[in-house]
Design a protein around this motif. Structure first.
Motif, PDB file in Angstrom:
ATOM      1  N   MET A   1      -5.433   1.443   0.336  1.00 20.93           N
ATOM      2  CA  MET A   1      -5.780   2.726  -0.268  1.00 20.93           C
ATOM      3  C   MET A   1      -5.724   3.845   0.777  1.00 20.93           C
ATOM      4  O   MET A   1      -5.116   4.908   0.546  1.00 20.93           O
ATOM      5  CB  MET A   1      -7.183   2.646  -0.864  1.00 20.93           C
ATOM      6  CG  MET A   1      -7.685   3.962  -1.464  1.00 20.93           C
ATOM      7  SD  MET A   1      -9.463   3.927  -1.757  1.00 20.93           S
ATOM      8  CE  MET A   1     -10.092   3.933  -0.077  1.00 20.93           C
ATOM      9  N   LEU A   2      -6.320   3.609   1.957  1.00 23.67           N
ATOM     10  CA  LEU A   2      -6.296   4.624   3.005  1.00 23.67           C
ATOM     11  C   LEU A   2      -4.878   4.862   3.520  1.00 23.67           C
ATOM     12  O   LEU A   2      -4.511   5.995   3.856  1.00 23.67           O
ATOM     13  CB  LEU A   2      -7.207   4.184   4.166  1.00 23.67           C
ATOM     14  CG  LEU A   2      -8.702   4.136   3.860  1.00 23.67           C
ATOM     15  CD1 LEU A   2      -9.475   3.580   5.054  1.00 23.67           C
ATOM     16  CD2 LEU A   2      -9.215   5.517   3.487  1.00 23.67           C
ATOM     17  N   GLY A   3      -4.088   3.802   3.585  1.00 24.36           N
ATOM     18  CA  GLY A   3      -2.707   3.976   4.011  1.00 24.36           C
ATOM     19  C   GLY A   3      -1.910   4.848   3.073  1.00 24.36           C
ATOM     20  O   GLY A   3      -1.110   5.689   3.512  1.00 24.36           O
ATOM     21  N   ALA A   4      -2.135   4.668   1.769  1.00 29.48           N
ATOM     22  CA  ALA A   4      -1.416   5.482   0.789  1.00 29.48           C
ATOM     23  C   ALA A   4      -1.900   6.930   0.796  1.00 29.48           C
ATOM     24  O   ALA A   4      -1.114   7.860   0.605  1.00 29.48           O
ATOM     25  CB  ALA A   4      -1.575   4.876  -0.606  1.00 29.48           C
ATOM     26  N   LEU A   5      -3.198   7.131   1.032  1.00 32.67           N
ATOM     27  CA  LEU A   5      -3.758   8.481   0.967  1.00 32.67           C
ATOM     28  C   LEU A   5      -3.599   9.257   2.270  1.00 32.67           C
ATOM     29  O   LEU A   5      -3.566  10.496   2.249  1.00 32.67           O
ATOM     30  CB  LEU A   5      -5.245   8.414   0.599  1.00 32.67           C
ATOM     31  CG  LEU A   5      -5.575   7.889  -0.798  1.00 32.67           C
ATOM     32  CD1 LEU A   5      -7.077   7.807  -0.982  1.00 32.67           C
ATOM     33  CD2 LEU A   5      -4.957   8.768  -1.867  1.00 32.67           C
ATOM     34  N   VAL A   6      -3.503   8.563   3.396  1.00 33.19           N
ATOM     35  CA  VAL A   6      -3.498   9.243   4.695  1.00 33.19           C
ATOM     36  C   VAL A   6      -2.194   9.005   5.465  1.00 33.19           C
ATOM     37  O   VAL A   6      -1.517   9.952   5.890  1.00 33.19           O
ATOM     38  CB  VAL A   6      -4.710   8.793   5.545  1.00 33.19           C
ATOM     39  CG1 VAL A   6      -4.680   9.476   6.910  1.00 33.19           C
ATOM     40  CG2 VAL A   6      -6.007   9.098   4.824  1.00 33.19           C
ATOM     41  N   VAL A   7      -1.856   7.722   5.656  1.00 30.98           N
ATOM     42  CA  VAL A   7      -0.695   7.402   6.492  1.00 30.98           C
ATOM     43  C   VAL A   7       0.602   7.818   5.810  1.00 30.98           C
ATOM     44  O   VAL A   7       1.508   8.370   6.450  1.00 30.98           O
ATOM     45  CB  VAL A   7      -0.675   5.894   6.830  1.00 30.98           C
ATOM     46  CG1 VAL A   7       0.538   5.555   7.709  1.00 30.98           C
ATOM     47  CG2 VAL A   7      -1.962   5.502   7.540  1.00 30.98           C
ATOM     48  N   LEU A   8       0.738   7.543   4.519  1.00 30.05           N
ATOM     49  CA  LEU A   8       1.978   7.888   3.814  1.00 30.05           C
ATOM     50  C   LEU A   8       2.275   9.388   3.860  1.00 30.05           C
ATOM     51  O   LEU A   8       3.402   9.784   4.191  1.00 30.05           O
ATOM     52  CB  LEU A   8       1.906   7.381   2.372  1.00 30.05           C
ATOM     53  CG  LEU A   8       3.187   7.463   1.537  1.00 30.05           C
ATOM     54  CD1 LEU A   8       3.190   6.369   0.468  1.00 30.05           C
ATOM     55  CD2 LEU A   8       3.328   8.814   0.842  1.00 30.05           C
ATOM     56  N   PRO A   9       1.317  10.291   3.543  1.00 27.35           N
ATOM     57  CA  PRO A   9       1.624  11.725   3.673  1.00 27.35           C
ATOM     58  C   PRO A   9       1.943  12.142   5.099  1.00 27.35           C
ATOM     59  O   PRO A   9       2.769  13.047   5.316  1.00 27.35           O
ATOM     60  CB  PRO A   9       0.337  12.395   3.168  1.00 27.35           C
ATOM     61  CG  PRO A   9      -0.312  11.367   2.295  1.00 27.35           C
ATOM     62  CD  PRO A   9       0.001  10.063   2.923  1.00 27.35           C
ATOM     63  N   ALA A  10       1.301  11.492   6.086  1.00 29.10           N
ATOM     64  CA  ALA A  10       1.610  11.826   7.480  1.00 29.10           C
ATOM     65  C   ALA A  10       3.054  11.465   7.819  1.00 29.10           C
ATOM     66  O   ALA A  10       3.756  12.224   8.495  1.00 29.10           O
ATOM     67  CB  ALA A  10       0.643  11.097   8.408  1.00 29.10           C
ATOM     68  N   LEU A  11       3.504  10.308   7.340  1.00 32.30           N
ATOM     69  CA  LEU A  11       4.902   9.924   7.554  1.00 32.30           C
ATOM     70  C   LEU A  11       5.846  10.852   6.798  1.00 32.30           C
ATOM     71  O   LEU A  11       6.929  11.195   7.289  1.00 32.30           O
ATOM     72  CB  LEU A  11       5.112   8.477   7.106  1.00 32.30           C
ATOM     73  CG  LEU A  11       4.447   7.404   7.966  1.00 32.30           C
ATOM     74  CD1 LEU A  11       4.597   6.031   7.311  1.00 32.30           C
ATOM     75  CD2 LEU A  11       5.049   7.379   9.363  1.00 32.30           C
TER      76      LEU A  11
END
Length: 279
Positions: free
Chosen positions: A245-255
């Motif tokens: 969940m955190l990866g989709a909400l934070v890491v994905l937009p950063a990438l």
């Protein structure tokens, strides 16, 4: 450790009033034959061509089993001959050791197939390698952290625990697809990446956060189970649901900020400004 020779020693001592002085192998072939006239079940086959060596272990951890297998194979290499051969047998430890060997060689193949299929489907859907990278990298990061957590907690990779990593990939890719699909929609409407991200959080982001927290709380209750396997699975699944969940909400937009850049807006007479997503 127990072998047929141990039963022979006990038989010889028993035939001599149980004297411990006779608790040894006898050089007389006839006495040795008499001591094994009634061997225990499973210690000798009918044609006397096979006898097991029973080894009792303190635990069945992967390190213990691999050490026993390595020692047995080394002993067999040094002592095998035309008259006698030492083979790895079965038993609970033998079956678990063989299973661990298969899993060790298969786990990376399984992960490669899982990530390969997910990446291919995402590529077919979005037609962009950069988009696939934005979705796959958070999943791979979570898988690495999950394996590190398993090593830290002493949870071995077994037949029962190996599918958990694949399960985390299957659920985590849904979060990534939901977030990126909405983010791409807002970008095509002409919003900047900053505004599109916050609009995504206000809509799909709420649903993803709610789903991830609900699943994590649900399986988190397994931690209190008296069954160790269920408690371990509760820890791993809770960790993977939250990190996906955190990866989709934070890491994905950063990438997406690094890889996916909207094309500059263009204005034509009588038409509002538009923008394109650079894939």
């Amino acid at each position: 450790m127990t072998t047929l020779a141990d039963y022979s020693k006990r038989g010889i001592a028993g035939m001599n009033e149980g004297s411990l002085k006779w608790l040894a192998l006898n050089r007389n072939q006839q006495i040795s034959n008499m001591s094994l006239s009634r061997p225990p079940a499973g210690m000798l086959n009918f044609d006397c061509s096979l006898t097991p060596v029973l080894i009792y272990l303190n635990d069945h951890k992967a390190e213990t089993l691999s050490g026993v297998v390595a020692a047995a194979e080394a002993f067999a290499r040094d002592n095998n001959s035309d008259d006698i051969r030492f083979l790895l047998a079965a038993g609970n430890a033998g079956i678990e050791a063989a299973t661990n060997i298969v899993i060790e060689s298969a786990q990376y193949k399984m992960l490669a197939w899982v990530y390969g299929v997910v990446a291919l489907l995402c590529l077919i859907t979005f037609r962009s390698i950069r988009t696939v990278t934005c979705i796959i990298v958070p999943l791979a990061f979570t898988s690495v952290l999950c394996q590190a957590l398993m090593a830290w907690l002493g949870i071995g990779i077994k037949v029962a625990t190996l599918p958990v990593i694949a399960l985390g990939v299957g659920i985590g890719v849904d979060y990534g697809i939901y977030i990126y699909s909405r983010l791409e929609t807002y970008l095509k409407q002409g919003l900047s990446l900053h505004d599109a991200y916050f609009s995504t959080l206000r809509s799909t982001g709420k649903a993803v956060a709610f789903t991830g927290l609900t699943l994590a709380i649900g399986v988190g209750t397994w931690v209190f189970s008296p069954i160790k396997f269920q408690a371990d699975m509760g820890i791993l699944l809770t960790f993977m649901f939250l990190w996906n969940m955190l990866g989709a909400l934070v890491v994905l937009p950063a990438l997406a900020r690094l890889l996916v850049r909207p094309a500059p807006r263009t204005e034509t007479a009588g038409q509002p400004a538009t923008t394109r997503v650079a894939a």
